[in-house]
Design a protein around this motif. Structure first.
Motif, PDB file in Angstrom:
ATOM      1  N   TYR A  33       0.837  -1.190   0.000  1.00 15.16           N
ATOM      2  CA  TYR A  33       0.000   0.000   0.000  1.00 15.16           C
ATOM      3  C   TYR A  33       0.881   1.251   0.000  1.00 15.16           C
ATOM      4  N   TYR A  35       0.235   5.365   1.182  1.00 16.61           N
ATOM      5  CA  TYR A  35      -0.601   6.392   1.783  1.00 16.61           C
ATOM      6  C   TYR A  35       0.195   7.691   1.754  1.00 16.61           C
ATOM      7  N   GLN A  37       0.381  11.792   3.678  1.00 14.33           N
ATOM      8  CA  GLN A  37      -0.092  12.696   4.718  1.00 14.33           C
ATOM      9  C   GLN A  37       0.450  14.090   4.402  1.00 14.33           C
ATOM     10  N   LYS A  42      -4.904  14.588   7.553  1.00 12.32           N
ATOM     11  CA  LYS A  42      -4.910  13.195   7.952  1.00 12.32           C
ATOM     12  C   LYS A  42      -4.266  12.310   6.895  1.00 12.32           C
ATOM     13  N   VAL A  43      -3.937  11.108   7.294  1.00 15.28           N
ATOM     14  CA  VAL A  43      -3.334  10.134   6.399  1.00 15.28           C
ATOM     15  C   VAL A  43      -4.397   9.664   5.397  1.00 15.28           C
ATOM     16  N   PHE A  45      -5.344   7.187   1.969  1.00 13.50           N
ATOM     17  CA  PHE A  45      -5.022   6.025   1.149  1.00 13.50           C
ATOM     18  C   PHE A  45      -4.799   6.451  -0.296  1.00 13.50           C
ATOM     19  N   PHE A  91       3.838   7.271   2.944  1.00 14.80           N
ATOM     20  CA  PHE A  91       4.064   6.053   3.722  1.00 14.80           C
ATOM     21  C   PHE A  91       3.785   4.824   2.864  1.00 14.80           C
ATOM     22  N   GLN A 107      -1.554  -3.925   8.836  1.00 11.31           N
ATOM     23  CA  GLN A 107      -0.648  -3.205   7.958  1.00 11.31           C
ATOM     24  C   GLN A 107       0.494  -2.638   8.781  1.00 11.31           C
ATOM     25  N   PHE A 109       3.702  -0.147   8.707  1.00 11.98           N
ATOM     26  CA  PHE A 109       4.091   1.048   7.977  1.00 11.98           C
ATOM     27  C   PHE A 109       5.592   1.289   8.055  1.00 11.98           C
ATOM     28  N   GLY A 110       6.117   1.836   6.978  1.00 10.97           N
ATOM     29  CA  GLY A 110       7.478   2.313   6.985  1.00 10.97           C
ATOM     30  C   GLY A 110       7.570   3.691   7.624  1.00 10.97           C
ATOM     31  N   PRO A 111       8.792   4.203   7.765  1.00 11.73           N
ATOM     32  CA  PRO A 111       8.978   5.511   8.420  1.00 11.73           C
ATOM     33  C   PRO A 111       8.578   6.700   7.567  1.00 11.73           C
TER      34      PRO A 111
ATOM     35  N   TYR B  36      -3.424   3.655  15.773  1.00  5.40           N
ATOM     36  CA  TYR B  36      -2.018   3.804  15.435  1.00  5.40           C
ATOM     37  C   TYR B  36      -1.464   5.017  16.176  1.00  5.40           C
ATOM     38  N   GLY B  43       7.404   6.914  11.887  1.00  5.12           N
ATOM     39  CA  GLY B  43       6.319   6.307  11.135  1.00  5.12           C
ATOM     40  C   GLY B  43       5.129   5.976  12.016  1.00  5.12           C
ATOM     41  N   GLY B 105      -8.740   8.628  10.903  1.00  4.63           N
ATOM     42  CA  GLY B 105      -9.298   9.827  11.492  1.00  4.63           C
ATOM     43  C   GLY B 105      -8.305  10.970  11.390  1.00  4.63           C
TER      44      GLY B 105
END
Lengths: 118, 114
Positions: A33, A35, A37, A42-43, A45, A91, A107, A109-111, B36, B43, B105
């Motif tokens: 995936y 994403y 930000q 917000k993050v 997709f 991300f 999921q 996530f990478g940094p 999260y 991250g 969110g």
């Protein structure tokens, strides 16, 4: 512990240039995936990828974007002609499986790669 | 369509006091729900997840969350805050029917004072 890695950590590019963001997902994961930000937002997709094809994409993921798994380990996001509004943290994430009831689909996530378009 | 609403953009607590971060969700299907955490310049790290098993979910670092279907809520709690808990927290929903697109969110920034 296995982790998702991303390179570079920070990319600065000029408007109109092409950029490729790279990710190495966790080795036994099958779903990938991207994403993003935007600062202060917000993050969101962008796209999911399975079995060498896109499984879902958002409205953001237009013709300027593409993804590829060029070999057995890397997963890339290409932006063909960057715009100022593409500046964001991107991300990469991966999951072992994507369908409930068939193993872990968390999921990881990478940094992130911070992309700055000037 | 799925969505989550995080009711507070900022929450301030003192070290050693309880933490409550509120989240309400909307989903047409049985959802999976996640929290999260994002520390500055880091991250996204999974704290905990709900996937239709026990409604009270325990996560890392002493956090837990309770799924309440009648209230469409999934609030995050911790009995005693540490300074290291200061971060941005995201409530996340996904549709368990298929591919796991996560819907985030807007985040709650947790501030912890000595």
């Amino acid at each position: 512990e296995p982790e998702v890695t991303q390179t570079p950590s920070h990319q600065v590019t000029q408007m109109g240039q092409e950029v490729i963001l790279r990710c190495v997902p966790i080795s036994n994961h099958l779903y990938f995936y991207w994403y993003r930000q935007i600062l202060g937002q917000k993050v969101e997709f962008l796209v999911s990828f399975y079995n060498n094809e896109i499984s879902e994409k958002s409205e953001i993921f237009d013709d300027q974007f593409s993804v590829e798994r060029p070999d057995g380990s890397n997963f890339t996001l290409k932006i063909r002609s960057t715009k100022l509004e593409d500046s964001a943290m991107y991300f990469c994430a991966s999951s072992e499986l994507g369908i409930a009831g068939q193993g872990s689909y968390e999921q990881y996530f990478g940094p992130g790669t911070r992309l700055t378009v000037t | 369509a799925q969505s989550v609403t995080q009711l507070d953009s900022h929450v301030s607590v003192s070290e050693g006091t309880p933490v409550l971060l509120r989240c309400n969700y909307s989903s047409s299907y049985s959802p999976s729900l996640f929290w999260y955490v994002q520390h500055p310049n880091k991250g996204l790290q999974l704290l905990l997840k709900y996937t239709s098993a026990a409604t009270l979910v325990k996560g890392i670092n002493g956090f837990e969350a309770e799924f309440k279907k009648s209230e469409t809520s999934f609030h995050l709690t911790k009995p005693s805050a540490h300074m290291s808990d200061a971060a941005e927290y995201f409530c996340v929903v996904s549709d368990r029917r298929g591919f796991q697109k996560l819907v985030f969110g807007t985040g709650t920034r947790l501030l912890v004072s000595p």
